[in-house]
Design a protein around this motif. Structure first.
Motif, PDB file in Angstrom:
ATOM      1  N   ILE A 734       6.316  -1.415 -17.164  1.00  0.00           N
ATOM      2  CA  ILE A 734       5.345  -0.526 -16.514  1.00  0.00           C
ATOM      3  C   ILE A 734       4.082  -1.313 -16.181  1.00  0.00           C
ATOM      4  N   LEU A 735       3.664  -2.178 -17.095  1.00  0.00           N
ATOM      5  CA  LEU A 735       2.493  -3.018 -16.832  1.00  0.00           C
ATOM      6  C   LEU A 735       2.750  -3.958 -15.657  1.00  0.00           C
ATOM      7  N   LEU A 736       3.939  -4.557 -15.619  1.00  0.00           N
ATOM      8  CA  LEU A 736       4.271  -5.447 -14.499  1.00  0.00           C
ATOM      9  C   LEU A 736       4.292  -4.683 -13.177  1.00  0.00           C
ATOM     10  N   LEU A 737       4.792  -3.447 -13.207  1.00  0.00           N
ATOM     11  CA  LEU A 737       4.790  -2.620 -12.005  1.00  0.00           C
ATOM     12  C   LEU A 737       3.373  -2.337 -11.530  1.00  0.00           C
ATOM     13  N   LEU A 738       2.472  -2.004 -12.473  1.00  0.00           N
ATOM     14  CA  LEU A 738       1.072  -1.726 -12.114  1.00  0.00           C
ATOM     15  C   LEU A 738       0.436  -2.943 -11.437  1.00  0.00           C
ATOM     16  N   ILE A 739       0.690  -4.126 -11.985  1.00  0.00           N
ATOM     17  CA  ILE A 739       0.112  -5.338 -11.402  1.00  0.00           C
ATOM     18  C   ILE A 739       0.686  -5.591 -10.008  1.00  0.00           C
ATOM     19  N   GLY A 740       2.010  -5.473  -9.882  1.00  0.00           N
ATOM     20  CA  GLY A 740       2.656  -5.701  -8.578  1.00  0.00           C
ATOM     21  C   GLY A 740       2.192  -4.712  -7.534  1.00  0.00           C
ATOM     22  N   PHE A 741       2.078  -3.446  -7.917  1.00  0.00           N
ATOM     23  CA  PHE A 741       1.631  -2.435  -6.961  1.00  0.00           C
ATOM     24  C   PHE A 741       0.188  -2.689  -6.533  1.00  0.00           C
ATOM     25  N   ALA A 742      -0.661  -3.065  -7.485  1.00  0.00           N
ATOM     26  CA  ALA A 742      -2.067  -3.346  -7.161  1.00  0.00           C
ATOM     27  C   ALA A 742      -2.176  -4.496  -6.163  1.00  0.00           C
ATOM     28  N   LEU A 743      -1.326  -5.512  -6.338  1.00  0.00           N
ATOM     29  CA  LEU A 743      -1.351  -6.652  -5.418  1.00  0.00           C
ATOM     30  C   LEU A 743      -0.911  -6.262  -4.007  1.00  0.00           C
ATOM     31  N   ALA A 744      -0.124  -5.187  -3.874  1.00  0.00           N
ATOM     32  CA  ALA A 744       0.392  -4.781  -2.558  1.00  0.00           C
ATOM     33  C   ALA A 744      -0.599  -3.932  -1.773  1.00  0.00           C
ATOM     34  N   ILE A 745      -1.626  -3.409  -2.429  1.00  0.00           N
ATOM     35  CA  ILE A 745      -2.517  -2.449  -1.770  1.00  0.00           C
ATOM     36  C   ILE A 745      -3.263  -3.062  -0.585  1.00  0.00           C
ATOM     37  N   VAL A 746      -3.926  -4.180  -0.812  1.00  0.00           N
ATOM     38  CA  VAL A 746      -4.776  -4.769   0.245  1.00  0.00           C
ATOM     39  C   VAL A 746      -3.949  -5.258   1.436  1.00  0.00           C
ATOM     40  N   PRO A 747      -2.894  -6.090   1.225  1.00  0.00           N
ATOM     41  CA  PRO A 747      -2.134  -6.546   2.409  1.00  0.00           C
ATOM     42  C   PRO A 747      -1.462  -5.403   3.155  1.00  0.00           C
ATOM     43  N   SER A 748      -0.954  -4.405   2.427  1.00  0.00           N
ATOM     44  CA  SER A 748      -0.297  -3.292   3.114  1.00  0.00           C
ATOM     45  C   SER A 748      -1.300  -2.496   3.939  1.00  0.00           C
ATOM     46  N   TYR A 749      -2.495  -2.290   3.402  1.00  0.00           N
ATOM     47  CA  TYR A 749      -3.526  -1.544   4.139  1.00  0.00           C
ATOM     48  C   TYR A 749      -3.947  -2.310   5.389  1.00  0.00           C
ATOM     49  N   TYR A 750      -4.153  -3.608   5.255  1.00  0.00           N
ATOM     50  CA  TYR A 750      -4.610  -4.424   6.391  1.00  0.00           C
ATOM     51  C   TYR A 750      -3.547  -4.489   7.488  1.00  0.00           C
ATOM     52  N   LEU A 751      -2.297  -4.758   7.107  1.00  0.00           N
ATOM     53  CA  LEU A 751      -1.233  -4.907   8.103  1.00  0.00           C
ATOM     54  C   LEU A 751      -0.901  -3.567   8.764  1.00  0.00           C
ATOM     55  N   MET A 752      -0.963  -2.480   8.010  1.00  0.00           N
ATOM     56  CA  MET A 752      -0.696  -1.169   8.607  1.00  0.00           C
ATOM     57  C   MET A 752      -1.821  -0.753   9.564  1.00  0.00           C
ATOM     58  N   GLN A 753      -3.045  -1.154   9.260  1.00  0.00           N
ATOM     59  CA  GLN A 753      -4.144  -0.899  10.200  1.00  0.00           C
ATOM     60  C   GLN A 753      -3.911  -1.636  11.506  1.00  0.00           C
ATOM     61  N   LEU A 754      -3.463  -2.878  11.419  1.00  0.00           N
ATOM     62  CA  LEU A 754      -3.169  -3.642  12.637  1.00  0.00           C
ATOM     63  C   LEU A 754      -2.071  -2.951  13.441  1.00  0.00           C
ATOM     64  N   TRP A 755      -1.044  -2.476  12.764  1.00  0.00           N
ATOM     65  CA  TRP A 755       0.065  -1.805  13.451  1.00  0.00           C
ATOM     66  C   TRP A 755      -0.410  -0.505  14.094  1.00  0.00           C
ATOM     67  N   LEU A 756      -1.203   0.277  13.392  1.00  0.00           N
ATOM     68  CA  LEU A 756      -1.677   1.553  13.928  1.00  0.00           C
ATOM     69  C   LEU A 756      -2.631   1.367  15.098  1.00  0.00           C
ATOM     70  N   ASN A 757      -3.273   0.194  15.176  1.00  0.00           N
ATOM     71  CA  ASN A 757      -4.191  -0.063  16.291  1.00  0.00           C
ATOM     72  C   ASN A 757      -3.472  -0.165  17.627  1.00  0.00           C
ATOM     73  N   ASN A 758      -2.136  -0.233  17.611  1.00  0.00           N
ATOM     74  CA  ASN A 758      -1.376  -0.213  18.860  1.00  0.00           C
ATOM     75  C   ASN A 758      -1.430   1.154  19.532  1.00  0.00           C
ATOM     76  N   PHE A 759      -1.824   2.164  18.796  1.00  0.00           N
ATOM     77  CA  PHE A 759      -1.807   3.532  19.304  1.00  0.00           C
ATOM     78  C   PHE A 759      -3.226   3.993  19.662  1.00  0.00           C
ATOM     79  N   ALA A 760      -3.344   4.600  20.845  1.00  0.00           N
ATOM     80  CA  ALA A 760      -4.617   5.238  21.195  1.00  0.00           C
ATOM     81  C   ALA A 760      -4.783   6.537  20.416  1.00  0.00           C
ATOM     82  N   PHE A 761      -3.668   7.142  20.032  1.00  0.00           N
ATOM     83  CA  PHE A 761      -3.689   8.375  19.248  1.00  0.00           C
ATOM     84  C   PHE A 761      -2.892   8.097  17.972  1.00  0.00           C
TER      85      PHE A 761
END
Length: 804
Positions: A734-761
């Motif tokens: 469970i501790l390893l999962l918490l660490i792994g999930f925390a590490l995924a937050i920033v890159p996933s947020y940044y890359l998904m923002q880039l992807w969503l910027n393809n849309f005007a809506f």
């Protein structure tokens, strides 16, 4: 020695089938993803690679005030080529394929994928000529060139050279047969040259305002592209801008200040498929989706990485079981190098088996992958053999070296005393890789949820129109009386039972309007889409008029001077109440009588453009932009109604071409089809990634917990409860999962923002996506770890303590 190593590998594989199966499936899955992505990458990058002119041929793009176009005016090239030592040749063309009904010796032919261009086409695209010559195509009036595949389809075994094809009164002579087996941005089945007459007329009339043609330039030196861009600007400035400024009675500087400046950009044939960014293209094969291509490659590499982590984790964990074997081999004289090479050999055999499995998976999945990408890819072993060997070596290197070095460093004394299982050696490495597996899996789940929600938002968003049960019938008639013919056809179609309404326009939601023009209001110059309509068309699509009124057949002025504007155009005018105001459109004064609510003319990845609506009788030349007919059907017996329409159409309207139609809602759905494919791809990869991660977790948890059986037995003897033991064994993961999930937050947020910027809506990234992803990962982790931990608490303590 090698024979002995192979026997050891075979023995261990047969006696540890689960471990062997998990490692092979994990590696095979990772390599399958990479091979499929590699096929896609190679297919896209193959476009124009064969063409020796790819670096010297450039597509001409013009940037205007509010638009960027891949279409040019007819007189441009002639003036550019005058005394020009940088440009070798110019080629005009119509930017899309057409279909041509022809007659050959009494037999009707329907030539598909015909390209309308100039006679020097083969100087830009030197396809292999199998019959005739490029010179004949260039010099012969009304020449036609046909691909070798099309010759087989249309002529069979008859030699087509010199044969005459007729289209009405127009005759065409077949002069050339060419092969277009290579990937090309222009890949026609048929070439005609009727655009040459259009260009001559455009030059003689001085048609500097009609952007109707694609234009390619062949430079003597590709390094001169910036110089030629400046030359294009000078031609436009000194001729077009001067001409229009003089007609408006103002200076050139005032004209540019009022209507906006312009610039040109040249995009090489080598780059036009994938490297042209968001620039438009007039190439009939269109542009590749570089974003989707990069996503595809990136995700497949992530899957390979997680497969390698899985293999390394399992190998190092399983090495504990083989510790005594390694110790004995060292005692009888095996060196560290021997141990390393033995492990690398075992990894090589495992990887080779995994690659064979991946080939089978590729053959199985490739047809579905082709459907997803709308491709026709195939695997050629000889063509891709260097890539396969490279992939094999990379996997062996990355997956084999670390476990080999780890095993080779086993301490002989600890191994033979049985203390290695209690050693913490290598634990931090395994934990790090489990964390990274959790990180990658969390990224996939978060990305999949966000993409699915954006696609759902796209599919459920109010588009500003409703096209339920409305057919869009392809109508390619060339006639100056096309609108009058439409009125006759409308009367006939309304007599068919099941037809609810018939109407016509120059636009189709999802395809655009086909033309645009600027209108002036006070000091504003606004480039808008030309929306020719018949009375009642807005009602047919349930497009709202939010202010003023719709065009009416009861008012004569509505076919002479009346116009409607959409909300975007009104906002750009800066006029609070434009009703009754006059705009100047193409030199004509039009009175605004109504404001149309915004609706999506193109896809949701673009903004809603300004639009000007008028009746066909108001703008006579707009008749030529009618390419389809809209027919609304009643819900009952739709198939029979469509059959009746088809019978009427092929007998009374167009006897030469096949009857083709589509539903308007399906046409618009294609505008976000790429994103639906990305959603589906993410969904599939989510299952793959989670499966690999959980299989690795299952195996690792099994081995790790087995190492602690003696500890569990002692704690049970001392009175520990099952729940306490389960928690103790599970909390690490469970501790390893918490660490792994925390590490995924920033890159996933940044890359998904880039992807969503393809849309005007677009949607905002929801916190719930992260909560759902974490909840899912936690539930799956607990399901595996707790089940293994609980089974460990049920062991018989005497079995593990009877010799203590």
């Amino acid at each position: 020695m090698l024979q002995n190593w192979f026997k050891v590998f075979l023995y261990n594989s047969l006696h540890n089938k689960l471990f062997f199966l998990l490692t092979v499936l994990g590696l095979a899955t990772g390599m399958t993803g990479v091979i499929l992505s590699m096929l896609y990458w190679q297919d896209e990058h193959a476009y124009n690679r064969w063409n020796p002119n790819k670096d010297r041929v450039f597509e001409t793009i013009i940037h205007l005030k509010d638009n960027t176009w891949a279409w040019q005016v007819a007189p441009l090239a002639t003036h550019l080529l005058e005394k020009n030592d940088k440009v070798e040749a110019a080629l005009y063309y119509k930017p899309s394929y057409i279909s041509l009904p022809m007659n050959f010796q009494g037999t009707k032919l329907f030539l598909k994928q015909a390209f309308n261009t100039q006679g020097n086409f083969f100087e830009f695209f030197p396809f292999e000529i199998s019959k005739g010559s490029a010179t004949q195509f260039k010099s012969t009036p009304n020449a036609i060139a046909i691909s070798a595949d099309a010759v087989k389809e249309y002529f069979g075994t008859v030699d087509p050279i010199g044969k005459v094809l007729t289209n009405g009164e127009q005759q065409y002579v077949v002069t050339t047969v060419f092969k277009n087996d290579n990937k090309s941005s222009v890949a026609p089945n048929v070439l005609i040259k009727s655009v040459e007459e259009n260009i001559k007329n455009g030059i003689s009339y001085g048609a500097w305002g009609d952007f109707n043609y694609g234009l390619m330039l062949k430079l003597k030196d590709p390094k001169d592209a910036p110089v030629v861009e400046k030359q294009l600007y000078d031609v436009f400035y000194h001729i077009r801008a001067t001409k229009f400024a003089k007609e408006a009675g103002i200076s050139v500087e005032e004209f540019i200040n009022k209507y906006g400046d312009f610039s040109f950009e040249l995009v090489s044939l080598a780059n036009t498929r994938l490297q042209a960014g968001k620039l438009p293209t007039g190439m009939p094969e269109g542009k590749g989706n570089i974003t989707f291509l990069i996503i595809n490659i990136g995700l497949s590499l992530l899957i390979l990485v997680i497969s390698l982590f899985n293999y390394i984790n399992l190998s190092t964990a399983y090495a504990i079981k083989r510790a005594k074997e390694i110790g004995v081999r060292k005692v009888i004289g095996a060196t560290n190098n021997d141990i390393v090479w033995q492990q690398i050999l075992e990894t090589s055999i495992t990887t080779l088996i995994a690659m064979c499995v991946s080939f089978a998976l590729v053959e199985l999945l490739l047809p579905y992958y082709n459907v997803l990408l709308k491709k026709d890819m195939s695997v050629s072993l000889l063509t891709y053999l260097p890539y396969f060997i490279g992939l094999l070596l990379v996997v062996i290197l990355l997956a084999g070296v670390f476990p080999a070095l780890y095993i080779a460093k086993f301490d002989i004394l600890k191994v033979l005393k049985g203390n290695l299982s209690r050693s913490q050696s290598g634990v931090w490495i395994r934990n790090t890789m489990i964390v990274l597996q959790f990180c990658i899996a969390s990224f996939f789940i978060v990305g999949g949820i966000i993409i699915a929600r954006q696609v759902r938002y796209t599919m459920e968003k109010d588009l500003g129109f409703h096209a339920d049960q409305i057919l869009n019938i392809n109508w390619q008639e060339s006639s100056e009386k096309k609108f009058q013919n439409y009125l006759r056809i409308k009367q006939d179609l309304m007599r068919i039972p099941g037809v609810k309404a018939v109407n016509v326009s120059t636009f189709v939601p999802g395809q655009g309007s086909g033309s645009s023009s600027s209108f002036q209001y006070k000091e504003q110059n606004i480039q808008s889409q030309n929306m020719g309509i018949d009375f009642g068309y807005l009602d047919l699509l349930q497009i709202k008029v939010v202010k003023g009124r719709d065009l009416s057949p009861h008012l004569a002025s509505d076919t002479v001077t009346s116009a409607l504007l959409n909300m975007t155009a009104v906002e750009m005018m800066g006029e609070k109440d434009p009703i009754g105001k006059t705009i100047s459109w193409n030199g004509e004064d039009l009175k605004v009588v109504g404001i149309v609510d915004n609706f999506h003319l193109f896809g949701l990845d673009g903004k809603i453009p300004p639009m000007t609506f008028f009746h066909f009788k108001t703008v006579k030349w707009m008749h030529s932009n009618i390419n389809s007919l809209s027919v609304q059907l009643k819900a009952d017996n739709m198939e029979q109604t469509i059959e009746a329409i088809q019978q009427y159409w092929t007998q009374k309207v167009d006897t030469e071409r096949p009857f083709t139609y589509d539903f308007i809602d399906k046409i618009f759905a294609r505008t976000y089809e790429n994103y639906v494919n990305q959603r589906n791809l993410f969904a599939i990869l989510n299952v793959v990634v989670i499966s690999i991660a959980l299989l690795g977790l299952f195996a690792l948890a099994s081995y790790t917990i087995e190492r602690r059986f003696k500890e569990i037995a002692i704690r049970k003897v001392l009175g520990a409860e099952s729940g306490e033991l389960v928690f103790s064994l599970s909390r690490q993961y469970i501790l390893l999962l918490l660490i792994g999930f925390a590490l995924a937050i920033v890159p996933s947020y940044y890359l998904m923002q880039l992807w969503l910027n393809n849309f005007a809506f677009r949607i905002d990234i929801p916190i719930s996506a992260y909560l759902i992803a974490f909840g899912l990962m936690l539930a799956l982790t607990l399901l595996i770890v707790v089940s293994k931990a609980y089974s460990a608490t049920r062991i018989n303590a005497l079995t593990y303590l009877k010799y203590e």
